[in-house]
Design a protein around this motif. Structure first.
Motif, PDB file in Angstrom:
ATOM      1  N   ALA A  16      34.389  13.893  43.815  1.00 36.72           N
ATOM      2  CA  ALA A  16      34.105  14.453  42.491  1.00 36.72           C
ATOM      3  C   ALA A  16      32.966  13.690  41.838  1.00 36.72           C
ATOM      4  O   ALA A  16      32.844  12.471  41.993  1.00 36.72           O
ATOM      5  CB  ALA A  16      35.346  14.395  41.606  1.00 36.72           C
ATOM      6  N   VAL A  18      30.988  13.231  37.968  1.00 37.15           N
ATOM      7  CA  VAL A  18      31.097  13.455  36.527  1.00 37.15           C
ATOM      8  C   VAL A  18      29.937  12.759  35.820  1.00 37.15           C
ATOM      9  O   VAL A  18      29.364  11.798  36.342  1.00 37.15           O
ATOM     10  CB  VAL A  18      32.431  12.922  35.946  1.00 37.15           C
ATOM     11  N   ALA A 162      32.444  18.479  35.179  1.00 37.93           N
ATOM     12  CA  ALA A 162      32.746  17.878  36.479  1.00 37.93           C
ATOM     13  C   ALA A 162      32.305  18.801  37.596  1.00 37.93           C
ATOM     14  O   ALA A 162      32.296  20.027  37.430  1.00 37.93           O
ATOM     15  CB  ALA A 162      34.240  17.565  36.619  1.00 37.93           C
ATOM     16  N   THR A 164      33.031  19.110  41.913  1.00 38.46           N
ATOM     17  CA  THR A 164      33.844  18.565  43.010  1.00 38.46           C
ATOM     18  C   THR A 164      33.428  19.180  44.340  1.00 38.46           C
ATOM     19  O   THR A 164      32.790  20.229  44.391  1.00 38.46           O
ATOM     20  CB  THR A 164      35.337  18.850  42.792  1.00 38.46           C
ATOM     21  N   PHE A 289      39.517  13.413  31.148  1.00 32.77           N
ATOM     22  CA  PHE A 289      38.438  14.293  31.587  1.00 32.77           C
ATOM     23  C   PHE A 289      38.456  15.653  30.895  1.00 32.77           C
ATOM     24  O   PHE A 289      37.491  16.410  31.008  1.00 32.77           O
ATOM     25  CB  PHE A 289      38.491  14.497  33.102  1.00 32.77           C
ATOM     26  N   THR A 292      38.366  20.859  32.896  1.00 34.60           N
ATOM     27  CA  THR A 292      37.128  20.926  33.682  1.00 34.60           C
ATOM     28  C   THR A 292      37.052  22.187  34.527  1.00 34.60           C
ATOM     29  O   THR A 292      36.399  22.216  35.568  1.00 34.60           O
ATOM     30  CB  THR A 292      36.976  19.685  34.577  1.00 34.60           C
ATOM     31  N   LEU A 299      39.588  17.369  40.998  1.00 35.67           N
ATOM     32  CA  LEU A 299      39.306  16.163  40.202  1.00 35.67           C
ATOM     33  C   LEU A 299      40.574  15.352  39.983  1.00 35.67           C
ATOM     34  O   LEU A 299      40.559  14.110  40.057  1.00 35.67           O
ATOM     35  CB  LEU A 299      38.688  16.553  38.858  1.00 35.67           C
TER      36      LEU A 299
END
Length: 345
Positions: A16, A18, A162, A164, A289, A292, A299
């Motif tokens: 992932a 970010v 995010a 991934t 987070f 997302t 994530l």
């Protein structure tokens, strides 16, 4: 009925990416005149998020992919397909997956496709990626999922950015991956960006602000019917998991972890209660987070389960639900899986 079982495919890795920038919702950030930071955090469970004004979803997925490919020691030329799941593509066209094929230096004879799905998108993308591999002609696939640089930017305290990547390999010894899917398009406007598409194109009026539930939105910003989405989520997720278990004849209580789309802490708590699951089996990434979108399930696996599942066989049951309205549930097992450290850019 939308049940699917896929054989000969193994999930071999997760990664992932970010933004490095952290925005804390419980600081004195003013999103609207009636914004109450402590009340919002208590209601949603989102204390902080990763947001910036420069990173696109593809940037985050690219960084995560480079890290995971290196950790897996894959030959890039052996990657036969890319599936890119996002509602924030680089452009309306061309497909972002084509751009990522070149950016990553993958073989030009690479299957590349974009999927425009949100909350359920990772599960749908997983079924597409795995289905491509059934015959063994495609042996390695990268599934990328996430959202970033939304029109709302950092203005909505619920959402974080995010990207991934999930790595899949062909293996005749892999255990089956089981899926259940569903769609209720009658609720298409429960989560929607009204303008900017072919139905309602871009116009001067698209930028006019209107007040909904005490907050101002343009028609180029996502708006949500909160209670409708809440009722949908707490109802459909437990039903989908139970239907999957009944159809394929397994006891879902024997699974090690349940990873849900990170939509709202209270929503997920009610889903957990309906399924009678222990807290230890339900990891959450929402507090740090936020929501997302299609990245939330992988994530959560990367940030909450890395040290728990990397070195031992693990049974995972995941469910994504939301925009569409759509939902997808998947049950799979991992063994010797590689989970990369989270990448910040």
């Amino acid at each position: 009925m939308a049940f699917l079982q896929i054989n000969n495919v193994r999930i071999t890795g997760f990664a992932a990416g970010v933004p490095a920038t952290i925005i804390r919702n419980d600081d004195s950030v003013v999103y609207s005149e009636d914004y109450d930071a402590s009340a919002f955090v208590e209601m949603t469970g989102v204390h902080e998020r990763r947001v910036d004004n420069t990173s696109c979803t593809s940037d985050l997925c690219y960084a995560a992919s480079e890290k995971l490919i290196a950790d897996l020691n894959w030959d890039k030329k052996e990657v036969g397909a890319i599936i890119f799941v996002s509602q924030t593509a680089d452009y309306r066209f061309p497909a972002t997956s084509c751009i990522l094929q070149d950016r990553l230096g993958l073989n030009k004879e690479c299957y590349a496709a974009d999927v425009n799905l949100g909350c359920s998108g990772w599960v749908y993308g997983l079924s597409i990626a795995a289905s491509l591999m059934q015959t063994g002609s495609i042996t390695k696939v990268l599934l990328m999922a996430g959202d970033a640089k939304r029109v709302t930017s950092g203005d909505d305290p619920l959402f974080g950015f995010a990207g991934t990547v999930t790595a899949l390999e062909y293996s005749s010894e892999a255990k089956p991956i089981d899926f259940h899917f569903g769609t209720d398009g009658s609720g298409f406007d429960a989560i929607i960006m009204p303008d900017g598409g072919a139905r309602n194109g871009l116009s001067v009026e698209s930028f006019n602000k209107e007040t909904i539930d005490g907050k101002e939105y343009t028609r180029l910003q996502c708006r949500m019917k909160g209670m409708d989405v809440f009722s949908f989520g707490i109802s459909i997720a437990p039903k989908s998991i139970k239907k999957l278990a009944d159809f394929f004849g397994f006891d879902y209580q024997t699974f090690d972890y349940f990873v849900f789309h990170q939509a709202n802490l209270k929503m997920n708590a009610m889903i957990q209660k309906k399924l009678k699951l222990d807290n230890a089996k339900v990891p959450i990434s929402m507090p740090t987070f936020g929501n997302t979108s299609s990245a939330s399930i992988p994530l959560t696996i990367v940030t909450q389960l890395k040290n728990k599942i990397e070195n031992q066989p693990t049974k995972l049951l995941c469910c994504g639900f939301g925009v569409g309205l759509s939902w997808g549930t998947v049950a799979f097992e991992t063994d010797n899986i590689v989970i990369s450290d989270i990448v910040e850019i």
